[in-house]
Design an enzyme around this catalytic site. Structure first.
Site, PDB file in Angstrom:
ATOM      1  N   CYS A   1       5.783  -0.337   7.579  1.00 24.18           N
ATOM      2  CA  CYS A   1       5.472   0.905   6.865  1.00 24.18           C
ATOM      3  C   CYS A   1       6.707   1.325   6.072  1.00 24.18           C
ATOM      4  CB  CYS A   1       5.088   2.005   7.856  1.00 24.18           C
ATOM      5  SG  CYS A   1       4.660   3.570   7.068  1.00 24.18           S
ATOM      6  N   LEU A   2       6.490   1.681   4.805  1.00 22.48           N
ATOM      7  CA  LEU A   2       7.619   2.082   3.962  1.00 22.48           C
ATOM      8  C   LEU A   2       8.237   3.393   4.465  1.00 22.48           C
ATOM      9  CD1 LEU A   2       6.024   1.192   0.516  1.00 22.48           C
ATOM     10  CD2 LEU A   2       7.652  -0.167   1.849  1.00 22.48           C
TER      11      LEU A   2
ATOM     12  N   GLN B   1       3.095   9.949   1.370  1.00 22.48           N
ATOM     13  CA  GLN B   1       4.389   9.255   1.524  1.00 22.48           C
ATOM     14  C   GLN B   1       5.371   9.625   0.397  1.00 22.48           C
ATOM     15  OE1 GLN B   1       2.345   5.279   2.371  1.00 22.48           O
ATOM     16  NE2 GLN B   1       4.201   5.083   3.583  1.00 22.48           N
TER      17      GLN B   1
ATOM     18  N   HIS C   1      -4.528   1.375   7.881  1.00 22.17           N
ATOM     19  CA  HIS C   1      -3.155   1.897   7.985  1.00 22.17           C
ATOM     20  C   HIS C   1      -2.984   3.083   7.020  1.00 22.17           C
ATOM     21  CE1 HIS C   1       1.387   1.158   8.116  1.00 22.17           C
ATOM     22  NE2 HIS C   1       1.249   1.958   7.069  1.00 22.17           N
ATOM     23  N   GLU C   2      -3.461   2.916   5.783  1.00 24.78           N
ATOM     24  CA  GLU C   2      -3.275   3.972   4.779  1.00 24.78           C
ATOM     25  C   GLU C   2      -4.158   5.192   5.085  1.00 24.78           C
ATOM     26  OE1 GLU C   2      -0.804   3.698   2.918  1.00 24.78           O
ATOM     27  OE2 GLU C   2      -0.467   1.549   3.182  1.00 24.78           O
TER      28      GLU C   2
ATOM     29  N   HIS D   1      -2.468   7.430   7.373  1.00 25.13           N
ATOM     30  CA  HIS D   1      -1.495   8.331   6.720  1.00 25.13           C
ATOM     31  C   HIS D   1      -2.172   9.623   6.276  1.00 25.13           C
ATOM     32  CE1 HIS D   1       2.307   6.206   6.439  1.00 25.13           C
ATOM     33  NE2 HIS D   1       1.739   5.111   5.981  1.00 25.13           N
TER      34      HIS D   1
ATOM     35  N   GLY E   1       0.841  -1.194   0.000  1.00 25.82           N
ATOM     36  CA  GLY E   1       0.000   0.000   0.000  1.00 25.82           C
ATOM     37  C   GLY E   1       0.875   1.243   0.000  1.00 25.82           C
TER      38      GLY E   1
HETATM   39  O1  K1U Z   1       3.973   2.274   4.093  1.00 26.59           O
HETATM   40  C1  K1U Z   1       2.898   1.795   3.809  1.00 26.59           C
HETATM   41  O2  K1U Z   1       1.865   2.353   4.068  1.00 26.59           O
HETATM   42  C2  K1U Z   1       2.880   0.447   3.096  1.00 26.59           C
HETATM   43  C3  K1U Z   1       2.828  -0.734   4.045  1.00 26.59           C
HETATM   44  C4  K1U Z   1       1.383  -1.194   4.119  1.00 26.59           C
HETATM   45  C5  K1U Z   1       1.029  -2.110   5.243  1.00 26.59           C
HETATM   46  C6  K1U Z   1       1.726  -3.254   5.509  1.00 26.59           C
HETATM   47  C7  K1U Z   1       1.347  -4.099   6.543  1.00 26.59           C
HETATM   48  C8  K1U Z   1       0.257  -3.782   7.307  1.00 26.59           C
HETATM   49  C9  K1U Z   1      -0.428  -2.627   7.060  1.00 26.59           C
HETATM   50  C10 K1U Z   1      -0.064  -1.794   6.012  1.00 26.59           C
HETATM   51  C11 K1U Z   1       3.726  -1.814   3.474  1.00 26.59           C
HETATM   52  O3  K1U Z   1       3.535  -2.256   2.394  1.00 26.59           O
HETATM   53  S1  K1U Z   1       5.057  -2.364   4.443  1.00 26.59           S
HETATM   54  C12 K1U Z   1       5.788  -3.650   3.441  1.00 26.59           C
HETATM   55  C13 K1U Z   1       5.002  -4.901   3.407  1.00 26.59           C
HETATM   56  O4  K1U Z   1       4.094  -5.079   4.186  1.00 26.59           O
HETATM   57  C14 K1U Z   1       5.299  -5.943   2.387  1.00 26.59           C
HETATM   58  C15 K1U Z   1       6.339  -5.823   1.519  1.00 26.59           C
HETATM   59  C16 K1U Z   1       6.585  -6.815   0.583  1.00 26.59           C
HETATM   60  C17 K1U Z   1       5.815  -7.929   0.537  1.00 26.59           C
HETATM   61  C18 K1U Z   1       4.770  -8.079   1.415  1.00 26.59           C
HETATM   62  C19 K1U Z   1       4.510  -7.078   2.348  1.00 26.59           C
HETATM   63 ZN    ZN Z   2       2.607   3.246   6.101  1.00 29.74          ZN
END
Ligand code: K1U
Ligand code: ZN
Length: 176
Positions: free
Chosen positions: A95-96, A52, A137-138, A141, A47
């Site tokens: 979270c990225l 971001q 989560h998004e 943000h 996401g």
């Molecule tokens: O930063 C963000 O908002 C993105 C975040 C979204 C998220 C992940 C987990 C729970 C709630 C929201 C991510 O994508 S973190 C990376 C991640 O979860 C992932 C990366 C590669 C493969 C699978 C998952």
């Molecule tokens: Zn995030």
């Protein structure tokens, strides 16, 4: 399409409340969503909210397809959570914008959403499982809230310090 830089903590822009998109979904907005999706796939993540990448608009992209499955991009313009259930579910979130930090967050297990999609169609639907976790989560943000804001002050500060240290290490390594 372009890969944009993802802001990380403690960048103050991540605390901004994003503004609604006024008017219809235009080609310009679709180009922004294309960039967001490419940036999210590159990271990689599941996401991404526009803030971001430094754009304070209420736009989210997401793809919850499993590895090896066909991509299934989702686009949300002006998303709203209309209703949540009382039941909660825990999930180990990441979270990225807070790289390499993961912690368990408890959120409502299902929520009802309203948003405009890539083509400007109004959609109302229930989200559950990972979809419910990720959209909440998004949506956080869009209000300037990070998942670490749901943790204790100590855990949150430790997470920020860890990201800051990793950034400094990378700057030093790149300069060497
Ligand atoms: O930063 C963000 O908002 C993105 C975040 C979204 C998220 C992940 C987990 C729970 C709630 C929201 C991510 O994508 S973190 C990376 C991640 O979860 C992932 C990366 C590669 C493969 C699978 C998952
Ligand atoms: Zn995030």
């Amino acid at each position: 399409m372009a890969i944009r830089e993802i802001l990380t903590v403690p960048d103050p822009r991540l605390k901004e409340v994003s503004k609604p998109v006024e008017g219809p979904v235009t080609d310009e907005l679709r180009a922004l969503m294309d960039d967001m999706l490419e940036t999210m796939y590159d990271a990689p993540g599941i996401g991404l909210a526009a803030i971001q990448i430094g754009v304070p608009l209420r736009i989210i992209v997401m793809d919850l397809a499993k590895e090896g499955d066909e991509p299934a991009p989702r686009y949300f313009v002006n998303p709203e959570i209309l209703e949540t259930v009382e039941e909660t579910q825990p999930y180990e979130e990441g979270c990225l914008s807070v790289p390499d930090i993961f912690d368990e967050i408890e959120r409502p297990a299902r929520c009802r959403l309203r948003y405009m999609d890539y083509n400007g169609n109004l959609v109302e639907e229930w989200a559950e499982d990972l979809y419910a976790v990720c959209i909440q989560h998004e949506m956080d943000h869009l209000e300037g809230t990070l998942f670490i804001d749901h943790l204790s002050r100590l855990k949150r500060q430790r997470a920020i310090d860890k990201v800051k240290k990793a950034k400094l290490r990378k700057i030093r390594e790149d300069a060497a």
